[in-house]
Design a protein around this motif. Sequence first.
Motif, PDB file in Angstrom:
ATOM      1  N   ARG A  90      42.869  32.370  29.759  1.00 58.54           N
ATOM      2  CA  ARG A  90      41.487  31.858  29.592  1.00 58.54           C
ATOM      3  C   ARG A  90      41.083  31.991  31.356  1.00 58.54           C
ATOM      4  O   ARG A  90      41.324  30.906  31.852  1.00 58.54           O
ATOM      5  CB  ARG A  90      40.814  31.042  28.811  1.00 58.54           C
ATOM      6  N   GLY A  91      39.931  32.568  31.843  1.00 57.55           N
ATOM      7  CA  GLY A  91      39.221  33.118  32.834  1.00 57.55           C
ATOM      8  C   GLY A  91      39.300  33.835  34.293  1.00 57.55           C
ATOM      9  O   GLY A  91      41.427  33.847  34.284  1.00 57.55           O
ATOM     10  N   ARG A  92      39.309  34.350  34.425  1.00 60.19           N
ATOM     11  CA  ARG A  92      39.566  35.715  35.792  1.00 60.19           C
ATOM     12  C   ARG A  92      40.491  34.856  37.031  1.00 60.19           C
ATOM     13  O   ARG A  92      41.567  35.232  36.918  1.00 60.19           O
ATOM     14  CB  ARG A  92      38.564  36.487  36.422  1.00 60.19           C
ATOM     15  N   TRP A  93      39.973  34.050  37.181  1.00 61.27           N
ATOM     16  CA  TRP A  93      40.439  33.420  38.071  1.00 61.27           C
ATOM     17  C   TRP A  93      41.814  32.536  38.016  1.00 61.27           C
ATOM     18  O   TRP A  93      43.179  32.853  38.594  1.00 61.27           O
ATOM     19  CB  TRP A  93      39.790  31.881  38.345  1.00 61.27           C
ATOM     20  N   ARG A  94      42.048  32.336  36.227  1.00 65.30           N
ATOM     21  CA  ARG A  94      44.025  31.623  36.108  1.00 65.30           C
ATOM     22  C   ARG A  94      44.680  33.604  36.440  1.00 65.30           C
ATOM     23  O   ARG A  94      45.858  33.496  36.655  1.00 65.30           O
ATOM     24  CB  ARG A  94      43.995  31.350  34.616  1.00 65.30           C
ATOM     25  N   HIS A  95      44.518  34.404  35.920  1.00 61.82           N
ATOM     26  CA  HIS A  95      45.091  35.484  36.092  1.00 61.82           C
ATOM     27  C   HIS A  95      45.294  35.964  37.899  1.00 61.82           C
ATOM     28  O   HIS A  95      45.732  36.213  37.612  1.00 61.82           O
ATOM     29  CB  HIS A  95      44.228  36.619  35.008  1.00 61.82           C
ATOM     30  N   SER A  96      44.140  36.216  38.292  1.00 64.67           N
ATOM     31  CA  SER A  96      44.406  36.156  39.673  1.00 64.67           C
ATOM     32  C   SER A  96      45.778  34.817  39.968  1.00 64.67           C
ATOM     33  O   SER A  96      46.677  36.130  40.978  1.00 64.67           O
ATOM     34  CB  SER A  96      42.900  36.050  40.641  1.00 64.67           C
TER      35      SER A  96
END
Length: 266
Positions: free
Chosen positions: A121-127
């Motif tokens: 969950r969360g775009r920052w984590r994917h990045s």
Amino acid sequence: MTSVTSRHSDRRISPVFVGILAVTAVTGWATWTGFAQQPGVAVFLFVTAAWIVSLCLHEYAHARTALHSGDISVGAKGYLTLNPLKYTHALLSIVLPVLFLIMGGIGLPGGAVFIEDHRIRGRWRHSVISAAGPLTNVLFAAVCTAPFWLGTMDDVPTGFRYALAFLALLQVSAAILNFLPVPGLDGYGVIEPWLPYGVKRQVEPFAPFGLLFVFALLWVPSVNGAFFDAVDAVLRALGVGDSASYCGQSLYRVWEAAPDFCSVSR
């Protein structure tokens, strides 16, 4: 109790990786001491083994970051054991990078740990997960070049100095290539969560060919020259001269005669 035992085994360092580390240590010692009759053989084995270690750490960084971001499946897949045989595509992660190292002396990025994105969950984590791999190459490059920028190179034997310089070149080139915002590479993975859905759908079919596209571009002389100019600029900033990395690559290519000024004294 069974689940706890299984979890520990999922994260236990693989004997395969320990073996690769042992080869790196022994051949590094042989390069340092000049034990081998042919210095180039020791450099070849040391750099190749150390390069595989860096590839394993690159993939481990992706997996470990994914684990702490919510994807607990990476343990069951064996990604946390540092075993290169557990990768989704061992060909892409290990075989091709080593092959291109031998053929062209370039740090070709691998890539093949399968992350279950829906668990995160969360775009920052994917990045951050995407950035973790190439950042490992950056850290590896900093370690390899430490004797250069710390000014302690006078205490390092010539052969080992050349090997470190070439290994640093591989790490810098891998980091730069991986951070390119090209589909299929980690750089695109960093920005992908922030792109509009329509753009991602249009780009998705090209992801399997991104690495091939980049490698094809590197065959263009002007692109190749600009790329290695950038790599050399980073190495110079870290205190590594062009001659050191060149001699490291020349010694690595044991099937070719190294220039006289790259000779290693015992």
